[in-house]
Design a protein around this motif. Sequence first.
Motif, PDB file in Angstrom:
ATOM      1  N   LEU A 198     -26.219 -40.701  19.509  1.00 35.47           N
ATOM      2  CA  LEU A 198     -26.946 -40.645  18.243  1.00 35.47           C
ATOM      3  C   LEU A 198     -26.540 -41.774  17.303  1.00 35.47           C
ATOM      4  O   LEU A 198     -27.381 -42.356  16.608  1.00 35.47           O
ATOM      5  N   VAL A 199     -25.245 -42.098  17.273  1.00 34.60           N
ATOM      6  CA  VAL A 199     -24.771 -43.204  16.432  1.00 34.60           C
ATOM      7  C   VAL A 199     -25.391 -44.519  16.895  1.00 34.60           C
ATOM      8  O   VAL A 199     -25.841 -45.336  16.084  1.00 34.60           O
ATOM      9  N   ASP A 200     -25.440 -44.728  18.204  1.00 33.07           N
ATOM     10  CA  ASP A 200     -26.068 -45.943  18.742  1.00 33.07           C
ATOM     11  C   ASP A 200     -27.540 -46.012  18.349  1.00 33.07           C
ATOM     12  O   ASP A 200     -28.066 -47.082  18.012  1.00 33.07           O
ATOM     13  N   ALA A 204     -21.131 -34.185  13.011  1.00 34.15           N
ATOM     14  CA  ALA A 204     -22.457 -33.589  13.184  1.00 34.15           C
ATOM     15  C   ALA A 204     -23.043 -33.156  11.845  1.00 34.15           C
ATOM     16  O   ALA A 204     -24.249 -33.293  11.611  1.00 34.15           O
ATOM     17  N   GLU A 205     -22.210 -32.636  10.950  1.00 35.00           N
ATOM     18  CA  GLU A 205     -22.745 -32.177   9.668  1.00 35.00           C
ATOM     19  C   GLU A 205     -22.940 -33.322   8.678  1.00 35.00           C
ATOM     20  O   GLU A 205     -23.787 -33.228   7.785  1.00 35.00           O
ATOM     21  N   LEU A 206     -22.200 -34.425   8.826  1.00 36.08           N
ATOM     22  CA  LEU A 206     -22.255 -35.504   7.841  1.00 36.08           C
ATOM     23  C   LEU A 206     -23.250 -36.611   8.187  1.00 36.08           C
ATOM     24  O   LEU A 206     -23.754 -37.290   7.291  1.00 36.08           O
ATOM     25  N   LEU A 207     -23.544 -36.806   9.455  1.00 38.26           N
ATOM     26  CA  LEU A 207     -24.469 -37.876   9.834  1.00 38.26           C
ATOM     27  C   LEU A 207     -25.892 -37.548   9.374  1.00 38.26           C
ATOM     28  O   LEU A 207     -26.299 -36.384   9.353  1.00 38.26           O
ATOM     29  N   PRO A 208     -26.666 -38.578   8.997  1.00 39.87           N
ATOM     30  CA  PRO A 208     -28.051 -38.364   8.540  1.00 39.87           C
ATOM     31  C   PRO A 208     -29.005 -38.145   9.716  1.00 39.87           C
ATOM     32  O   PRO A 208     -29.772 -39.027  10.098  1.00 39.87           O
ATOM     33  N   ILE A 209     -28.950 -36.955  10.285  1.00 38.40           N
ATOM     34  CA  ILE A 209     -29.804 -36.611  11.423  1.00 38.40           C
ATOM     35  C   ILE A 209     -30.563 -35.320  11.107  1.00 38.40           C
ATOM     36  O   ILE A 209     -30.171 -34.558  10.224  1.00 38.40           O
ATOM     37  N   VAL A 219      -9.101 -36.194  21.342  1.00 34.48           N
ATOM     38  CA  VAL A 219     -10.183 -37.182  21.332  1.00 34.48           C
ATOM     39  C   VAL A 219      -9.792 -38.319  22.269  1.00 34.48           C
ATOM     40  O   VAL A 219      -8.772 -38.977  22.064  1.00 34.48           O
ATOM     41  N   GLY A 220     -10.601 -38.545  23.294  1.00 33.02           N
ATOM     42  CA  GLY A 220     -10.304 -39.611  24.249  1.00 33.02           C
ATOM     43  C   GLY A 220     -10.547 -40.990  23.662  1.00 33.02           C
ATOM     44  O   GLY A 220     -11.230 -41.143  22.644  1.00 33.02           O
ATOM     45  N   GLU A 221      -9.982 -41.996  24.308  1.00 36.23           N
ATOM     46  CA  GLU A 221     -10.134 -43.377  23.836  1.00 36.23           C
ATOM     47  C   GLU A 221     -11.595 -43.794  23.753  1.00 36.23           C
ATOM     48  O   GLU A 221     -11.978 -44.588  22.899  1.00 36.23           O
ATOM     49  N   GLU A 222     -12.421 -43.231  24.644  1.00 30.81           N
ATOM     50  CA  GLU A 222     -13.834 -43.615  24.658  1.00 30.81           C
ATOM     51  C   GLU A 222     -14.584 -43.137  23.412  1.00 30.81           C
ATOM     52  O   GLU A 222     -15.703 -43.589  23.143  1.00 30.81           O
ATOM     53  N   HIS A 223     -13.947 -42.232  22.642  1.00 32.24           N
ATOM     54  CA  HIS A 223     -14.598 -41.712  21.435  1.00 32.24           C
ATOM     55  C   HIS A 223     -13.840 -42.069  20.158  1.00 32.24           C
ATOM     56  O   HIS A 223     -14.110 -41.497  19.099  1.00 32.24           O
ATOM     57  N   ARG A 224     -12.908 -43.013  20.252  1.00 30.63           N
ATOM     58  CA  ARG A 224     -12.117 -43.389  19.076  1.00 30.63           C
ATOM     59  C   ARG A 224     -12.981 -43.995  17.975  1.00 30.63           C
ATOM     60  O   ARG A 224     -12.665 -43.886  16.789  1.00 30.63           O
ATOM     61  N   GLU A 225     -14.075 -44.636  18.352  1.00 29.97           N
ATOM     62  CA  GLU A 225     -14.955 -45.223  17.337  1.00 29.97           C
ATOM     63  C   GLU A 225     -15.548 -44.138  16.439  1.00 29.97           C
ATOM     64  O   GLU A 225     -15.757 -44.350  15.242  1.00 29.97           O
ATOM     65  N   LEU A 226     -15.793 -42.962  17.017  1.00 33.36           N
ATOM     66  CA  LEU A 226     -16.319 -41.859  16.213  1.00 33.36           C
ATOM     67  C   LEU A 226     -15.314 -41.425  15.157  1.00 33.36           C
ATOM     68  O   LEU A 226     -15.688 -41.064  14.030  1.00 33.36           O
TER      69      LEU A 226
END
Length: 200
Positions: free
Chosen positions: A194-196, A165-170, A125-132
């Motif tokens: 999608l989070v944004d 992907a499975e846990l987010l309310p989408i 996981v790259g630094e740009e996706h650490r928030e995920l």
Amino acid sequence: MAETVELPLFPLHPVLFPGGRLPLQIFEPRYMDMVVRCMRDGSPFGVVLIRKGSDARLTPDSGQPDIFDVGTDAHVVDFNQLSNGRLGIVVRGGRKFRVHGRREQDDHLLVGDVEYLPEEPALGVGEEHRELVDILRDLVRHPMIEKLGLEIEFDDARSVGWRLAELLPIEPEIKQSLLKLQFPRERLQELTRLVDKLRG
């Protein structure tokens, strides 16, 4: 032509991802028989998302639902008899596949000719996706999710993407589009978008 294998299919409204866990209640004879066979033989069945229609055979002349062509094979990891007489099972997602053809058996079980898709590359996981990763850590602390016993590798882009992907309310259709992706970092990029959007 791609090499295919025969796989019993279970059309559902949830999307199953590799490594995910999905509890199900089984009551229709065709699916009871399928689950018993799979448990006896140690073989999987395929979970596919319903595009249109129902997963239940409500009347004798009910047709098969329209399904998406990419799904995940499911392995039974736990089962119990429920108080309502139904069979409760928990399945774990395995490999992704594409349905090339399908047919209905005499017992109305749907069987597919499926091609297993290549394994996704193992990437960090790259630094740009650490928030995920932080969002996922917060989600799995919820008691309802914690009891699922999900196996998560927080440094693996595949694992982080599948679990988020499975846990987010989408919507299921959006989850399906994420399942279909074959590159983990592309999935993480889409999840960031999608989070944004969920944040408004």
